[in-house]
Design an enzyme around this catalytic site. Sequence first.
Site, short mmCIF file in Angstrom:
data_model
loop_
_atom_site.label_atom_id
_atom_site.label_comp_id
_atom_site.label_asym_id
_atom_site.label_seq_id
_atom_site.Cartn_x
_atom_site.Cartn_y
_atom_site.Cartn_z
N THR A 177 -8.83 -9.25 20.12
CA THR A 177 -7.42 -9.46 19.90
C THR A 177 -7.35 -10.30 18.65
O THR A 177 -8.36 -10.51 17.99
CB THR A 177 -6.85 -10.27 21.07
OG1 THR A 177 -7.60 -11.48 21.13
CG2 THR A 177 -6.98 -9.57 22.39
N ARG A 205 -2.24 0.29 31.18
CA ARG A 205 -3.16 -0.82 31.47
C ARG A 205 -2.61 -2.12 30.87
O ARG A 205 -2.23 -2.17 29.71
CB ARG A 205 -4.54 -0.51 30.90
CG ARG A 205 -5.57 -1.65 31.06
CD ARG A 205 -5.65 -2.53 29.82
NE ARG A 205 -6.85 -3.37 29.83
CZ ARG A 205 -7.12 -4.30 28.91
NH1 ARG A 205 -6.29 -4.51 27.93
NH2 ARG A 205 -8.22 -5.01 28.97
N ILE A 206 -2.61 -3.16 31.67
CA ILE A 206 -2.21 -4.49 31.20
C ILE A 206 -3.42 -5.40 31.29
O ILE A 206 -4.08 -5.46 32.32
CB ILE A 206 -1.05 -5.04 32.05
CG1 ILE A 206 0.18 -4.12 31.90
CG2 ILE A 206 -0.70 -6.47 31.65
CD1 ILE A 206 1.31 -4.43 32.86
N GLY A 207 -3.72 -6.07 30.18
CA GLY A 207 -4.91 -6.93 30.14
C GLY A 207 -4.56 -8.39 30.35
O GLY A 207 -3.53 -8.74 30.93
N THR A 228 -10.05 -14.15 23.74
CA THR A 228 -10.29 -12.79 23.30
C THR A 228 -11.56 -12.27 23.97
O THR A 228 -12.45 -13.05 24.30
CB THR A 228 -10.46 -12.73 21.77
OG1 THR A 228 -10.99 -11.43 21.41
CG2 THR A 228 -11.43 -13.78 21.26
N GLY A 231 -10.84 -8.14 28.66
CA GLY A 231 -9.61 -8.62 29.31
C GLY A 231 -9.66 -8.70 30.81
O GLY A 231 -9.17 -9.67 31.41
#
Length: 316
Positions: A177, A205-207, A228, A231
């Site tokens: 990230t 997808r949510i990290g 970072t 996730g």
Amino acid sequence: MSGAIPPVVLVHGGAGDIPDSRVANKLAGVKRAAREGYSRLIKTGNVLDSIEAAIHIMEDDDAFNAGRGSVLNLEGEVEMEALITEGTHMNAGSVTLVRNIAHPISLARMVMEDTPHTILGGQGVEDFIVKMGVPRVSDDYLITDYAKEALAEFKRKGGDPTKTEIGSDWVPGEVGTVGCVVVNSTGHVASGTSTGGITGKYRGRIGDTPLPGCGGYSDDDIGAVSTTGYGEAILKYNLAHRILTAMQSGMPTQNATKLSCEGMTSRLDKTAGAITVSNKGEVGVSFTSTRMAWAYQLGDEIHYGIEKGQHLVEKA
Ligand SMILES: *[C@@H]1O[C@H](CO)[C@@H](O)[C@H](O)[C@H]1NC(C)=O
Ligand SMILES: *[C@@H]1O[C@H](CO)[C@@H](O)[C@H](O)[C@H]1NC(C)=O
């Protein structure tokens, strides 16, 4: 106490198995972002303006997995996430599953400042983009050839969504990230994190990035963190929260950052990196991945590195 604390703007450009061909551009980008964030901080003292200025540089730069240059989901689409947190009131704003805007970090700040909520996603985030009049950008702007090749490679190496767990047969080169942490001269802290996520992720997808305590965290009583890396592991481990908790129990900033990243890796067998500032202006940088680009400006010096143990200094 004014002036007692050295203002610091510290950024990262993502932890991962970064190929040699991407090193020079990432280093140039993190140095530019640290300078930009620092000059904004010195001009205004405003920690959130500084976060936005630094992260915009990296969202615009296709050397990074955020904004332009974001990695692609299995359908070949960009779905971005960002989080901003501030330490005075421990406020946070974040967005997830965001499409076709240039600066998710600014949208996250709008959620924090202009809504009663902390996290917005899905159709609601679309509505919010329209309501706030945020300009749209095209897929052609966001999607790079490099991101398309990474998805093709993911699929070639067995990235079959019905058979393959992400990360089991295929090690993503760049799960990174971008992020920034800031402390101003009166000890106020903030953090920002922005990402395209992970190549070959499922749509939706949510990290860790949009979740306070995972992708970032700020508390003026302690400091601020941006994380970072992998996730799913960062969010299970609450990495950002653990770093601040270790600092609160008296551990120095660098030690807390390093031990927490190593703790996650030994517990969950996935790599991560983090950057931290304390409310006294102490800096922490650590990663268990092979590389992570980072840089900070302190006075008229830029400190930076990307390899393990590397710490270079040059005039800003
Ligand atoms: C530091 O940040 C806080 C919170 O944003 C702000 O109230 C304060 O004025 C800033 N300090 C300076 C010296 O600008
Ligand atoms: C912090 O880390 C340094 C270097 O690894 C070590 O020498 C020191 O003892 C540690 N301090 C604490 C309080 O953990």
